[in-house]
Scaffold this active site. Structure first.
Site, PDB file in Angstrom:
ATOM      1  N   ARG A  78       0.772 -13.701  35.881  1.00 53.67           N
ATOM      2  CA  ARG A  78      -0.301 -12.953  36.545  1.00 53.67           C
ATOM      3  C   ARG A  78      -1.245 -12.395  35.479  1.00 53.67           C
ATOM      4  NH1 ARG A  78      -0.644  -7.048  38.657  1.00 53.67           N
ATOM      5  NH2 ARG A  78      -2.687  -7.232  39.616  1.00 53.67           N
ATOM      6  N   HIS A 122      -9.500  -6.330  38.061  1.00 55.66           N
ATOM      7  CA  HIS A 122      -8.544  -5.379  37.489  1.00 55.66           C
ATOM      8  C   HIS A 122      -9.357  -4.375  36.657  1.00 55.66           C
ATOM      9  CE1 HIS A 122      -4.100  -4.873  36.183  1.00 55.66           C
ATOM     10  NE2 HIS A 122      -4.752  -3.838  35.692  1.00 55.66           N
ATOM     11  N   GLU A 167      -4.607  -2.501  42.334  1.00 54.56           N
ATOM     12  CA  GLU A 167      -4.446  -1.052  42.459  1.00 54.56           C
ATOM     13  C   GLU A 167      -5.750  -0.322  42.771  1.00 54.56           C
ATOM     14  OE1 GLU A 167      -2.469   0.356  38.935  1.00 54.56           O
ATOM     15  OE2 GLU A 167      -0.643  -0.743  39.373  1.00 54.56           O
ATOM     16  N   ASN A 293       3.046  -2.989  43.121  1.00 53.09           N
ATOM     17  CA  ASN A 293       3.162  -2.503  41.746  1.00 53.09           C
ATOM     18  C   ASN A 293       3.913  -1.176  41.807  1.00 53.09           C
ATOM     19  OD1 ASN A 293       1.452  -4.633  41.291  1.00 53.09           O
ATOM     20  ND2 ASN A 293      -0.183  -3.425  40.353  1.00 53.09           N
ATOM     21  N   TYR A 295       6.105   1.864  39.707  1.00 53.29           N
ATOM     22  CA  TYR A 295       6.536   2.497  38.450  1.00 53.29           C
ATOM     23  C   TYR A 295       7.465   3.681  38.690  1.00 53.29           C
ATOM     24  CZ  TYR A 295       3.366  -0.634  36.178  1.00 53.29           C
ATOM     25  OH  TYR A 295       2.774  -1.789  35.726  1.00 53.29           O
ATOM     26  N   GLU A 354       3.895  -5.887  39.592  1.00 54.07           N
ATOM     27  CA  GLU A 354       4.034  -5.120  38.341  1.00 54.07           C
ATOM     28  C   GLU A 354       5.250  -4.224  38.438  1.00 54.07           C
ATOM     29  OE1 GLU A 354       0.744  -2.789  36.832  1.00 54.07           O
ATOM     30  OE2 GLU A 354      -0.712  -4.337  37.404  1.00 54.07           O
TER      31      GLU A 354
HETATM   32  O1  IFM Z   1      -1.410  -0.909  32.435  1.00 52.67           O
HETATM   33  C1  IFM Z   1      -1.412  -0.594  33.798  1.00 52.67           C
HETATM   34  C2  IFM Z   1      -2.015  -1.706  34.608  1.00 52.67           C
HETATM   35  O2  IFM Z   1      -3.293  -2.028  34.173  1.00 52.67           O
HETATM   36  C3  IFM Z   1      -2.086  -1.326  36.059  1.00 52.67           C
HETATM   37  N1  IFM Z   1      -0.810  -0.855  36.542  1.00 52.67           N
HETATM   38  C4  IFM Z   1      -0.106   0.128  35.755  1.00 52.67           C
HETATM   39  C5  IFM Z   1      -0.015  -0.328  34.300  1.00 52.67           C
HETATM   40  C6  IFM Z   1       0.712   0.737  33.460  1.00 52.67           C
HETATM   41  O3  IFM Z   1       0.013   1.945  33.515  1.00 52.67           O
END
Ligand code: IFM
Length: 453
Positions: A78, A122, A167, A293, A295, A354
């Site tokens: 990706r 992006h 995002e 995505n 985290y 992600e």
């Molecule tokens: O680096 C970023 C990415 O560009 C978008 N998602 C989160 C990642 C980590 O912060």
């Protein structure tokens, strides 16, 4: 750990990057300036004044990077297409050298047996469009559709699935509401027309991609939101935050309606941005896959400042990444099950587009990243076992790269990059991921050899 993970046979393994974070070559071969070139040049905007001018020099070193991907055994890669590299002023004349770069990259990936998974946007909006209001200007959605047409007509013969946006929540909130990312506006909730125009851009592009027989995904940054206490006030604040972070960017696409944003003080027509028929344009094309995505989860309390609808509070007693983000792998399982519960049959197959963490450069042998990835993949496997349709996992990121307002300080890569020499050195997590992918493929290849009686 690798043997424990039980993911389906066709599960796709990948890694992710983005153009401004890795390409560099910002002044080469006719690329136009983006909002990130402008923002990074602003004193104090980015830690230590770092810019993406060179980044990982991927523009020149992509053959080496594709070789690293091939050695990893990736099924998919990706990456994002740089709008200002292809259309230097965002609209009008196409830059042939920009298109030729993506031709070369895509062909190198295919040659290596890796499926390209491009993201059209992006965050590196052409500066010329920002000069006309950027995503606050409805016209940008139509310019995006034109750009998507250019890319699909050029690469659609070799790329089956396309991601429209990355995002939009983060881009809207950091870029337009808080001003910590490009283009640096501080409009608070009045930033939300930028969200609507991105979603409109998604819908317009989805329609024309579908017309060309291509599949469409949207990658949203999603977080399970938990109230800080059982109080009614904390629960209401959590609902308001969930509407802003998650539902605003997913409900119109999957359900054909916006969530109730009244707790944020946002009118139903998002400050006049929504015109009749818009939500249908966003919803009607449908989505072939939802990119998730993930985290970390988010804990929310009732606001201490009466002018705000919520407070974001720390999650205690859990490990934190080098970036200071809480590590709660089970939150990913909860998020995936929650998506199924909320959207039901409207939820298309999910791909994790992600997931990863930043680790201190000095950490040897990169154990925190291995632990993070293993635990999150375990959460994905559990969600699959509980019936959620998840087709693949793209770790963020292949390479250490330009982490936006943090410059080069946060290292998310499986591969270490020495930004002075551009030397790439695979980390322990690279070997771990390569072995995990190989073990998964070997296990299923072996099972495939057993002929049922
Ligand atoms: O680096 C970023 C990415 O560009 C978008 N998602 C989160 C990642 C980590 O912060």
């Amino acid at each position: 750990m690798p043997d424990r993970l039980d993911l389906p046979p066709g599960f796709r393994w990948g890694a992710a990057t983005a153009a401004y974070q890795i390409e560099g070559a910002v002044d080469e071969d006719g690329r136009g300036p983006s909002v990130w070139d402008t923002f990074a040049a602003r004193p104090g905007a980015v830690r230590d004044g770092h810019t993406g001018a060179t980044a990982c020099d991927h523009y020149h070193r992509y053959p080496e990077d594709v070789a690293l991907m091939k050695d990893l055994g990736l099924d998919g890669y990706r990456f994002s297409l740089s709008w200002p590299r292809v259309l230097p002023t965002g609209a009008g004349a196409v830059n042939p050298a920009g298109l030729a770069f993506y031709d070369r990259l895509v062909d190198a990936l295919l040659e290596a047996g890796i499926t390209p998974l491009p993201t059209l946007f992006h965050w590196d909006l052409p500066q010329a469009l920002e000069d006309h209001g950027g995503w606050l200007n409805r016209d940008t959605a139509y310019r995006f559709a034109d750009y998507a047409t250019v890319m699909a007509d050029r690469l659609g013969d070799r790329i089956p699935t396309w991601i429209t946006l990355n995002e939009p929540f983060v881009h809207t909130v950091f870029g337009y509401a808080l001003g910590t990312h490009a283009p640096g506006h501080t409009l608070m909730f009045e930033a939300l027309p930028a969200a609507h125009h991105q979603l409109l851009a998604h819908g317009l592009a989805a329609s024309l991609l579908h017309d060309r027989g291509l599949e469409v995904m949207l990658s949203n940054n999603l977080t399970p939101v938990e109230p800080a206490s059982p109080s009614a006030e904390d629960a209401a604040a959590a609902r308001a935050y969930d509407a802003l972070h998650n539902r605003l960017f997913t409900d119109p696409v999957l359900l054909g309606r916006y969530p109730d944003l009244s707790a944020l003080g946002v009118p139903d027509d998002i400050f006049g941005a929504i015109r009749p028929g818009d939500v249908d344009l966003i919803h009607a094309p449908g989505l072939d896959g939802l990119g998730v995505n993930f985290y970390n989860p988010t804990r929310v309390a009732a606001p201490s400042d009466p002018d705000l609808p919520f407070d974001l509070v720390a999650i205690p007693d859990v490990p934190h990444t080098a970036f200071g983000w809480p590590v709660v792998p089970d939150a990913l399982r909860q998020l995936l099950l929650g998506l199924r519960d909320v959207y039901g049959t409207a939820l298309p197959p999910i791909t994790i587009t992600e997931n990863g963490c930043s680790v201190e450069e000095s950490t040897d042998p990169d154990q925190p990243r291995i632990d993070y990835l293993a635990a999150h993949l375990d959460a994905v496997a559990q969600a699959v076992a509980e019936g959620v349709d998840i087709r693949g996992y793209y770790t963020w990121s292949l390479l250490d790269n330009y982490e936006w307002a943090e410059g080069y300080h946060q290292r998310f890569g499986l591969v270490h990059v020495d930004f002075a020499t551009q030397r790439r050195t695979p980390k322990a997590s690279y070997a771990w991921y390569r072995d995990l992918i190989a073990a998964h493929k070997a296990r299923h290849a072996k099972q495939g050899l057993v002929t049922p009686l």
